[in-house]
Design a protein around this motif. Sequence first.
Motif, mmCIF file in Angstrom:
data_model
loop_
_atom_site.group_PDB
_atom_site.id
_atom_site.type_symbol
_atom_site.label_atom_id
_atom_site.label_comp_id
_atom_site.label_asym_id
_atom_site.label_seq_id
_atom_site.Cartn_x
_atom_site.Cartn_y
_atom_site.Cartn_z
ATOM 1 N N HIS A 206 0.770 -0.892 0.043
ATOM 2 C CA HIS A 206 0.214 -0.220 0.399
ATOM 3 C C HIS A 206 0.869 1.390 -0.165
ATOM 4 N N GLU A 207 2.024 1.678 0.994
ATOM 5 C CA GLU A 207 2.584 2.716 0.983
ATOM 6 C C GLU A 207 3.410 2.938 -0.525
ATOM 7 N N PHE A 208 4.313 1.696 -1.067
ATOM 8 C CA PHE A 208 4.501 1.344 -1.391
ATOM 9 C C PHE A 208 3.843 2.429 -3.053
ATOM 10 N N SER A 209 2.681 1.720 -3.587
ATOM 11 C CA SER A 209 2.221 1.855 -3.944
ATOM 12 C C SER A 209 1.906 3.296 -4.224
ATOM 13 N N GLY A 210 1.861 3.965 -3.341
ATOM 14 C CA GLY A 210 1.314 6.132 -3.252
ATOM 15 C C GLY A 210 2.368 6.470 -3.625
ATOM 16 N N THR A 211 3.761 5.963 -2.786
ATOM 17 C CA THR A 211 5.036 6.615 -3.314
ATOM 18 C C THR A 211 5.243 6.922 -5.165
ATOM 19 N N VAL A 212 5.253 5.434 -5.251
ATOM 20 C CA VAL A 212 4.977 5.288 -6.813
ATOM 21 C C VAL A 212 4.996 5.866 -7.812
ATOM 22 N N LYS A 213 3.768 6.056 -7.494
ATOM 23 C CA LYS A 213 2.651 6.755 -8.283
ATOM 24 C C LYS A 213 3.367 8.298 -8.261
ATOM 25 N N SER A 214 3.454 9.079 -7.221
ATOM 26 C CA SER A 214 4.018 10.378 -7.412
ATOM 27 C C SER A 214 5.235 10.005 -7.577
ATOM 28 N N ILE A 215 5.887 8.825 -7.495
ATOM 29 C CA ILE A 215 7.635 9.412 -8.237
ATOM 30 C C ILE A 215 7.687 8.864 -10.384
ATOM 31 N N ARG A 216 6.215 8.320 -10.575
ATOM 32 C CA ARG A 216 5.835 8.017 -11.796
ATOM 33 C C ARG A 216 5.657 9.952 -11.887
ATOM 34 N N GLN A 217 4.622 10.317 -11.616
ATOM 35 C CA GLN A 217 4.272 11.692 -12.018
ATOM 36 C C GLN A 217 5.669 12.449 -11.893
ATOM 37 N N ASN A 218 6.509 12.331 -10.715
ATOM 38 C CA ASN A 218 7.355 13.220 -11.197
ATOM 39 C C ASN A 218 8.482 12.665 -12.457
ATOM 40 N N ILE A 219 8.409 11.824 -12.551
ATOM 41 C CA ILE A 219 9.887 11.189 -13.915
ATOM 42 C C ILE A 219 8.874 11.589 -14.833
ATOM 43 N N SER A 220 7.512 11.535 -14.331
ATOM 44 C CA SER A 220 7.168 12.132 -16.551
ATOM 45 C C SER A 220 7.303 13.523 -16.377
ATOM 46 N N ARG A 221 7.233 14.945 -15.294
ATOM 47 C CA ARG A 221 7.601 16.295 -15.902
ATOM 48 C C ARG A 221 8.821 15.941 -16.172
#
Length: 361
Positions: A206-221
């Motif tokens: 659960h914790e990784f899923s939230g963190t990964v989602k945030s990292i994925r968005q920042n990598i796109s940026r």
Amino acid sequence: MVKLLRPKTLENDWDAYREEYEKLESNLFEPTVNKISEMLDNYAMKNELEINRRLRLEQSINILIKEARTKTNLEAKETRAKLKEVQGNLLKLTREVMADTDDTVKDVLSEIARMDISEIEDTELVSKRSELEAQIISEAERNEEVLESIRLQLENIIWIKDKTGEIITSTDINEALEEELFDLKERANLDLELSQLGMAIGVIHHEFSGTVKSIRQNISRLKAWADVNEDLLELYRNIRTNFEHLDGYLTLFTPLNRRLYRNEVEITGNGIKKFLDDIFKMRLERYNINLKPTLNFKKKTLLGYPSTFYPVFVNVVDNAIFWLNDKPGDREIILDADENGFSISDNGPKIPKKDWESFSS
């Protein structure tokens, strides 16, 4: 003989030790004794010595008979002594109980004799009578509980013979029940550890899923900046590659999450093989191990929860890799299946026989 309760692992080691000892007895000790006896016979015949074989046999048996009688007589003597001691203690206790009852009765009668009933009102007399009756009842109930408890213990001293003529005592029955309870406690503790581990995996996922989602968005940026700035392009590619590797491991948690599967699903051999490849691909390549599924394994299907079956394959294959990594020559892990279910084997070192019971239990 009193049997001590032992943990399951220690119990398995003890059983394995006894089995190995019996093998030594039948394969080494007894043949050695027979060989020595044969050598003595041959020596006697060669040198024309008169050795009475019957006398030797009788002497050997007589020694065992003497030891058996000595042990039995000693145990019988100790049993009779203990019985006499218990009988004496019981007689002493019953006399003490009867004496306590008599003392209470005497006290109550003495108090009644000292009372001037003519001077006591009816309500006070009723109250006093209830108080005296309570003393007698309380003493009687206490003594009854003590004697009943002892009587029940005596009634539980039983022994019966089973179909083979073996004597089974109440101690044997209690030991069997205690051993079963001990095993159930161990199993309950193991189940608790596994459930806590499952909960921990769920929290991590659960914790990784939230963190990964945030990292994925920042990598796109970050990609948007890298497209217009060549100095950031190499940095972006390195971050994305490492993140995709981490994200790939995160997806492996998905089949282990029971909440995602409210109902049983079809589990295929191909799906299991792919899951194992995703986890162990790098280790298999590093140690040059071939994870080979058979055609029966690929075609095999069953209904169940991935969170129940996948961890079993992961654990067994992980253990197989551990024992294969130092093996010279070809290294193979075979995934197979038949009408009874799935099976996993390898060409590494064999499992010690003393550990077989651990896998079946």
